[in-house]
Design a protein around this motif. Structure first.
Motif, short mmCIF file in Angstrom:
data_model
loop_
_atom_site.label_atom_id
_atom_site.label_comp_id
_atom_site.label_asym_id
_atom_site.label_seq_id
_atom_site.Cartn_x
_atom_site.Cartn_y
_atom_site.Cartn_z
N LYS A 1 12.65 0.83 -0.27
CA LYS A 1 11.27 0.97 -0.76
C LYS A 1 11.11 0.16 -2.03
O LYS A 1 11.87 0.32 -2.98
CB LYS A 1 10.96 2.44 -1.02
N VAL A 2 10.10 -0.71 -2.05
CA VAL A 2 9.82 -1.53 -3.23
C VAL A 2 8.45 -1.14 -3.77
O VAL A 2 7.49 -0.99 -3.01
CB VAL A 2 9.83 -3.03 -2.89
N THR A 3 8.35 -0.95 -5.07
CA THR A 3 7.07 -0.64 -5.71
C THR A 3 6.80 -1.64 -6.82
O THR A 3 7.72 -2.13 -7.48
CB THR A 3 7.04 0.78 -6.29
N GLY B 1 1.13 -0.18 1.35
CA GLY B 1 0.01 0.57 0.79
C GLY B 1 0.18 0.77 -0.70
O GLY B 1 0.82 -0.05 -1.37
N VAL B 2 -0.38 1.84 -1.22
CA VAL B 2 -0.27 2.13 -2.65
C VAL B 2 0.07 3.60 -2.87
O VAL B 2 -0.23 4.46 -2.05
CB VAL B 2 -1.58 1.81 -3.41
N GLU B 3 0.70 3.84 -4.00
CA GLU B 3 0.91 5.20 -4.49
C GLU B 3 0.18 5.33 -5.81
O GLU B 3 0.21 4.41 -6.64
CB GLU B 3 2.40 5.50 -4.67
N VAL B 4 -0.48 6.47 -6.03
CA VAL B 4 -1.34 6.62 -7.20
C VAL B 4 -1.10 7.95 -7.88
O VAL B 4 -0.54 8.88 -7.31
CB VAL B 4 -2.83 6.53 -6.80
N ALA B 5 -1.56 8.02 -9.12
CA ALA B 5 -1.65 9.27 -9.87
C ALA B 5 -2.93 9.20 -10.69
O ALA B 5 -3.30 8.12 -11.18
CB ALA B 5 -0.45 9.46 -10.78
N PRO B 6 -3.67 10.31 -10.84
CA PRO B 6 -4.93 10.29 -11.59
C PRO B 6 -4.74 9.85 -13.03
O PRO B 6 -3.67 10.03 -13.64
CB PRO B 6 -5.40 11.75 -11.50
N SER C 1 1.79 -0.82 -5.79
CA SER C 1 1.88 -1.37 -4.44
C SER C 1 3.23 -0.97 -3.85
O SER C 1 4.26 -1.01 -4.53
CB SER C 1 1.77 -2.90 -4.51
N VAL C 2 3.21 -0.57 -2.58
CA VAL C 2 4.43 -0.15 -1.89
C VAL C 2 4.64 -1.04 -0.67
O VAL C 2 3.70 -1.29 0.10
CB VAL C 2 4.34 1.32 -1.45
N TYR C 3 5.85 -1.50 -0.49
CA TYR C 3 6.17 -2.29 0.70
C TYR C 3 7.68 -2.23 0.96
O TYR C 3 8.45 -1.75 0.12
CB TYR C 3 5.71 -3.75 0.53
N ALA C 4 8.07 -2.70 2.12
CA ALA C 4 9.47 -2.63 2.52
C ALA C 4 10.27 -3.79 1.93
O ALA C 4 9.85 -4.94 1.96
CB ALA C 4 9.59 -2.65 4.04
N GLY C 5 11.42 -3.44 1.38
CA GLY C 5 12.38 -4.45 0.93
C GLY C 5 13.61 -4.40 1.82
O GLY C 5 13.68 -3.61 2.76
N TYR C 6 14.56 -5.24 1.50
CA TYR C 6 15.75 -5.34 2.35
C TYR C 6 17.01 -5.34 1.50
O TYR C 6 17.07 -5.97 0.44
CB TYR C 6 15.70 -6.62 3.19
N VAL C 7 18.02 -4.62 1.97
CA VAL C 7 19.33 -4.59 1.33
C VAL C 7 20.34 -5.13 2.35
O VAL C 7 20.34 -4.70 3.50
CB VAL C 7 19.71 -3.16 0.91
N PHE C 8 21.18 -6.06 1.93
CA PHE C 8 22.11 -6.69 2.87
C PHE C 8 23.56 -6.29 2.63
O PHE C 8 24.43 -6.57 3.46
CB PHE C 8 21.99 -8.21 2.79
N THR D 1 4.30 5.39 4.26
CA THR D 1 5.27 6.33 4.82
C THR D 1 6.53 5.58 5.23
O THR D 1 6.50 4.37 5.49
CB THR D 1 4.71 7.07 6.04
N MET D 2 7.62 6.32 5.33
CA MET D 2 8.88 5.74 5.76
C MET D 2 9.13 6.11 7.22
O MET D 2 9.10 7.29 7.59
CB MET D 2 10.04 6.23 4.90
N ALA D 3 9.37 5.10 8.05
CA ALA D 3 9.69 5.34 9.46
C ALA D 3 11.13 5.83 9.59
O ALA D 3 11.91 5.81 8.63
CB ALA D 3 9.50 4.05 10.25
N SER D 4 11.48 6.28 10.78
CA SER D 4 12.83 6.78 11.02
C SER D 4 13.89 5.71 10.79
O SER D 4 15.04 6.01 10.49
CB SER D 4 12.94 7.31 12.45
#
Length: 313
Positions: free
Chosen positions: A151-153, A89-94, A136-143, A79-82
């Motif tokens: 969001k990085v996948t 975590g992960v995002e999936v599709a059957p 796989s989902v995790y936070a990335g950074y933009v400067f 999920t994305m925080a404010s």
């Protein structure tokens, strides 16, 4: 514990952390869901039913978010925080049904074939979820122009969560896998499988292993812990169970060549644990052999062969 999956038993599984074949629901008690097999009438459905009959595990290509993300402590869906920060975590599709037969072949050849039926029956998780997409989902950074999260996948072969392992490649990508891709699938899937066993505390060390080290001593460096045959990070609450899990993981994640390579004893990974640089007193090798031989004798499974194969050795 070998039971058909029945949900609506939240209290039981929350208390019994090692429950194996029991899925849990977040709905109120008294509402029961059961998985029905076959889920369709394809040729591969017969194979999926036979896996369930043999190992007590459901291989599902129809599933809900709850099946993927539920755990006793949290919903693990990213999920994305404010602030814009994304949780890991992960995002999936059957899986696409046109590729499930090939996906099952991949699971059989690169995962199940390395274990005995006894091992799989005892240690497979409740559910294996067949996916076309597994990112796989995790936070990335933009400067630029200003700092912000992004969001990085990244596609991954497999992922473990509580009572399930999600497996990818249930899509046309499976027709393009190279030998290296298959080896990477094998390495990741088996690593997640062993992680799932450790997380559920399903494999308990025998007394010969537990009593071979004094876990009541305070160690002041990683090298000091290695000298006594301990693989766990020295300041992280050492236990026989944690060490047993670490030895299992070392065999599956590293080849014998990597384990025997000289690596500084300040390094906290399993690389080089059988070399004298880390194993100054030979105690790691002694305990390594205890663990390896235990699974060979008890389950006819050589965990080290998995680590060797994953590295192409």
């Amino acid at each position: 514990m070998k039971l058909n999956i029945t949900t609506g038993i939240l209290l039981l599984c929350a208390v019994v952390s090692g429950c194996k074949k029991e899925a849990v629901d977040t709905t109120p008690s008294g509402i029961i869901d059961t998985y029905t097999l076959p889920q369709g009438n394809h040729d591969f459905d017969t194979r999926i039913v036979s896996y369930h009959q043999q190992y007590g595990t459901y291989l599902l290509y129809q599933f809900t978010d709850r099946d993927v993300y539920w755990s006793p402590t949290a919903n693990t869906k990213p999920t994305m925080a404010s602030t814009g920060f994304w949780s890991t975590g992960v995002e999936v599709a059957p899986a696409n049904v046109n590729y499930i037969s090939a996906q099952l072949d991949l699971i059989q050849s690169q995962w199940f074939s390395y274990y005995s039926d006894k091992f799989l029956k005892e240690f497979l998780p409740s559910k294996i979820l067949l996916c076309s997409k597994l990112d796989s989902v995790y936070a990335g950074y933009v400067f630029v122009p200003v700092f912000a999260y992004s969001k990085v996948t990244k596609p991954i072969p497999a992922y473990y969560n509580y009572d399930n392992i999600t497996v990818g490649f249930g899509s046309d990508t499976i027709t393009k896998l190279t030998a290296t891709d298959k080896r990477n699938f094998m390495a990741r899937t088996n690593s997640q499988f062993i992680k799932s066993i450790a997380s559920r505390t399903l494999s308990v060390p025998p007394v010969t292993f537990s009593s071979s080290v004094n876990y009541g001593v305070t160690y002041t460096s990683q090298g000091a812990a290695y000298a006594q045959g301990i693989l766990q990070v020295y300041y992280n609450g050492l236990t026989a169970q944690g060490d047993w899990n670490a030895y299992m993981a070392a065999m599956v994640n590293y080849s014998e060549k990597e384990l025997n390579t000289s690596v500084a004893d300040t390094d906290a990974t399993a690389a080089g644990i059988l070399n004298a640089t880390k194993d100054k007193n030979g105690k790691i090798r002694q305990r390594y052999n205890m663990v390896r031989n235990y699974f060979i004798n008890e389950y006819q499974v050589d965990l080290q062969k998995i680590g060797n194969a994953a590295k192409g050795q």
